[in-house]
Design a protein around this motif. Sequence first.
Motif, mmCIF file in Angstrom:
data_model
loop_
_atom_site.group_PDB
_atom_site.id
_atom_site.type_symbol
_atom_site.label_atom_id
_atom_site.label_comp_id
_atom_site.label_asym_id
_atom_site.label_seq_id
_atom_site.Cartn_x
_atom_site.Cartn_y
_atom_site.Cartn_z
ATOM 1 N N GLY A 116 0.813 -1.207 0.000
ATOM 2 C CA GLY A 116 0.000 0.000 0.000
ATOM 3 C C GLY A 116 0.852 1.266 0.000
ATOM 4 N N ILE A 117 0.330 2.317 0.608
ATOM 5 C CA ILE A 117 1.040 3.596 0.620
ATOM 6 C C ILE A 117 2.241 3.464 1.541
ATOM 7 C CG2 ILE A 117 0.897 6.083 1.013
ATOM 8 C CD1 ILE A 117 -1.073 5.039 -1.137
ATOM 9 N N ARG A 118 3.415 3.714 0.990
ATOM 10 C CA ARG A 118 4.641 3.572 1.771
ATOM 11 C C ARG A 118 5.766 4.377 1.122
ATOM 12 N NH1 ARG A 118 6.520 -2.538 0.102
ATOM 13 N NH2 ARG A 118 7.913 -1.846 -1.543
ATOM 14 N N TYR A 119 6.857 4.516 1.863
ATOM 15 C CA TYR A 119 8.067 5.156 1.369
ATOM 16 C C TYR A 119 9.027 4.079 0.867
ATOM 17 C CZ TYR A 119 6.598 9.378 3.858
ATOM 18 O OH TYR A 119 5.906 10.474 4.287
ATOM 19 N N ASP A 120 9.767 4.409 -0.174
ATOM 20 C CA ASP A 120 10.831 3.552 -0.681
ATOM 21 C C ASP A 120 11.953 4.442 -1.196
ATOM 22 O OD1 ASP A 120 10.478 0.620 -0.536
ATOM 23 O OD2 ASP A 120 8.578 1.039 -1.546
ATOM 24 N N TYR A 121 13.046 3.790 -1.594
ATOM 25 C CA TYR A 121 14.235 4.500 -2.064
ATOM 26 C C TYR A 121 14.591 4.054 -3.475
ATOM 27 C CZ TYR A 121 14.723 5.803 2.788
ATOM 28 O OH TYR A 121 14.492 6.319 4.035
ATOM 29 N N LEU A 122 14.922 5.008 -4.307
ATOM 30 C CA LEU A 122 15.362 4.710 -5.669
ATOM 31 C C LEU A 122 16.562 3.772 -5.662
ATOM 32 C CD1 LEU A 122 15.492 5.077 -8.733
ATOM 33 C CD2 LEU A 122 16.702 7.230 -8.347
ATOM 34 N N GLU A 123 17.403 3.878 -4.668
ATOM 35 C CA GLU A 123 18.647 3.118 -4.624
ATOM 36 C C GLU A 123 18.466 1.640 -4.262
ATOM 37 O OE1 GLU A 123 19.167 7.158 -4.961
ATOM 38 O OE2 GLU A 123 18.091 6.153 -3.349
ATOM 39 N N SER A 124 17.259 1.237 -3.855
ATOM 40 C CA SER A 124 17.046 -0.189 -3.586
ATOM 41 C C SER A 124 17.153 -0.950 -4.905
ATOM 42 C CB SER A 124 15.677 -0.418 -2.946
ATOM 43 O OG SER A 124 14.646 -0.252 -3.893
ATOM 44 N N ASP A 125 17.590 -2.195 -4.842
ATOM 45 C CA ASP A 125 17.788 -2.987 -6.064
ATOM 46 C C ASP A 125 16.544 -3.020 -6.939
ATOM 47 O OD1 ASP A 125 20.422 -3.590 -5.578
ATOM 48 O OD2 ASP A 125 20.000 -5.546 -4.673
ATOM 49 N N TYR A 126 15.395 -3.264 -6.322
ATOM 50 C CA TYR A 126 14.157 -3.398 -7.084
ATOM 51 C C TYR A 126 13.869 -2.139 -7.912
ATOM 52 C CZ TYR A 126 9.295 -4.348 -8.239
ATOM 53 O OH TYR A 126 8.116 -4.552 -8.919
ATOM 54 N N TYR A 127 13.930 -0.971 -7.276
ATOM 55 C CA TYR A 127 13.575 0.267 -7.980
ATOM 56 C C TYR A 127 14.707 0.784 -8.868
ATOM 57 C CZ TYR A 127 9.292 0.065 -5.421
ATOM 58 O OH TYR A 127 8.073 -0.357 -4.944
ATOM 59 N N ARG A 128 15.932 0.578 -8.476
ATOM 60 C CA ARG A 128 17.057 1.017 -9.304
ATOM 61 C C ARG A 128 17.012 0.337 -10.678
ATOM 62 N NH1 ARG A 128 21.470 -1.561 -9.464
ATOM 63 N NH2 ARG A 128 21.214 -2.463 -7.405
ATOM 64 N N LYS A 129 16.677 -0.955 -10.705
ATOM 65 C CA LYS A 129 16.616 -1.715 -11.960
ATOM 66 C C LYS A 129 15.442 -1.293 -12.838
ATOM 67 C CE LYS A 129 18.717 -5.855 -10.027
ATOM 68 N NZ LYS A 129 18.446 -7.220 -9.546
ATOM 69 N N ARG A 130 14.427 -0.696 -12.239
ATOM 70 C CA ARG A 130 13.213 -0.337 -12.977
ATOM 71 C C ARG A 130 13.071 1.164 -13.231
ATOM 72 N NH1 ARG A 130 12.722 -4.930 -10.527
ATOM 73 N NH2 ARG A 130 11.313 -6.542 -11.305
ATOM 74 N N PHE A 131 14.015 1.936 -12.752
ATOM 75 C CA PHE A 131 13.939 3.404 -12.871
ATOM 76 C C PHE A 131 13.853 3.834 -14.332
ATOM 77 C CE2 PHE A 131 16.262 7.476 -13.317
ATOM 78 C CZ PHE A 131 15.382 8.291 -12.632
ATOM 79 N N MET A 132 12.913 4.749 -14.613
ATOM 80 C CA MET A 132 12.741 5.256 -15.977
ATOM 81 C C MET A 132 12.968 6.761 -16.092
ATOM 82 S SD MET A 132 10.056 2.865 -17.866
ATOM 83 C CE MET A 132 10.609 3.567 -19.371
ATOM 84 N N GLY A 133 12.733 7.507 -15.033
ATOM 85 C CA GLY A 133 12.949 8.940 -15.131
ATOM 86 C C GLY A 133 12.181 9.725 -14.084
ATOM 87 N N ILE A 134 12.435 11.029 -14.109
ATOM 88 C CA ILE A 134 11.805 11.955 -13.167
ATOM 89 C C ILE A 134 11.234 13.114 -13.963
ATOM 90 C CG2 ILE A 134 12.227 13.522 -11.230
ATOM 91 C CD1 ILE A 134 14.498 11.534 -10.415
ATOM 92 N N LYS A 135 10.046 13.532 -13.594
ATOM 93 C CA LYS A 135 9.388 14.662 -14.258
ATOM 94 C C LYS A 135 8.953 15.671 -13.219
ATOM 95 C CE LYS A 135 8.832 13.378 -18.702
ATOM 96 N NZ LYS A 135 7.682 13.633 -19.521
ATOM 97 N N ARG A 136 9.040 16.938 -13.584
ATOM 98 C CA ARG A 136 8.550 18.021 -12.723
ATOM 99 C C ARG A 136 7.252 18.540 -13.307
ATOM 100 N NH1 ARG A 136 13.090 21.461 -11.263
ATOM 101 N NH2 ARG A 136 13.415 19.634 -9.951
#
Length: 180
Positions: free
Chosen positions: A143-163
């Motif tokens: 559910g709603i939670r905090y995570d970090y881009l640097e974790s393996d799961y999210y680092r491998k799936r990172f696509m970009g950042i938009k403002r």
Amino acid sequence: MLRKTFLTFIFAILSSTIFAQSARQDSTETSFNPVSLDFTDNLLSFAGDHLHLRYRSGGTSKKGFDCSGFVRYCFNHFGMLLPHGSAAQGTLGSEILKDATIPGDLIFFKGHNSRSKRIGHVGIVTEVTDNYIKFIHSAWNGGIRYDYLESDYYRKRFMGIKRVIGIMDATSKKTGSKKK
């Protein structure tokens, strides 16, 4: 010399007072100004108030959120209308480099398949340091939670950042949306 310093000091105080009054007047005449730090602080506080609510595919309410439904819900609360769908949200705003990321930016990832080339997940950046980027999102496994881009799961799936903060404000004003 003392008189000149004193007059400069008085001028600075008067200028800042006039500027502050002008800024207050501007903010009451238009909808909430997302460029301000207050908007971002309020957005992130509001998002954090929803921690631990459950994930729900297609969800857009406190009964359960999917990732884009949660992001949309948070921004809509402050008068910024975003589409439902992480890929659709990924078409908005301006692309931002990781080292220029600030809280309030949207962060995008591939979905469960790390080999995909499509956006499948979105969150809101909450904190940026030299060592990490922290974000809040609705994850299918928590559910709603905090995570970090640097974790393996999210680092491998990172696509970009938009403002979108500040950029989407003009669109919201044109469509007549208001702060709720």
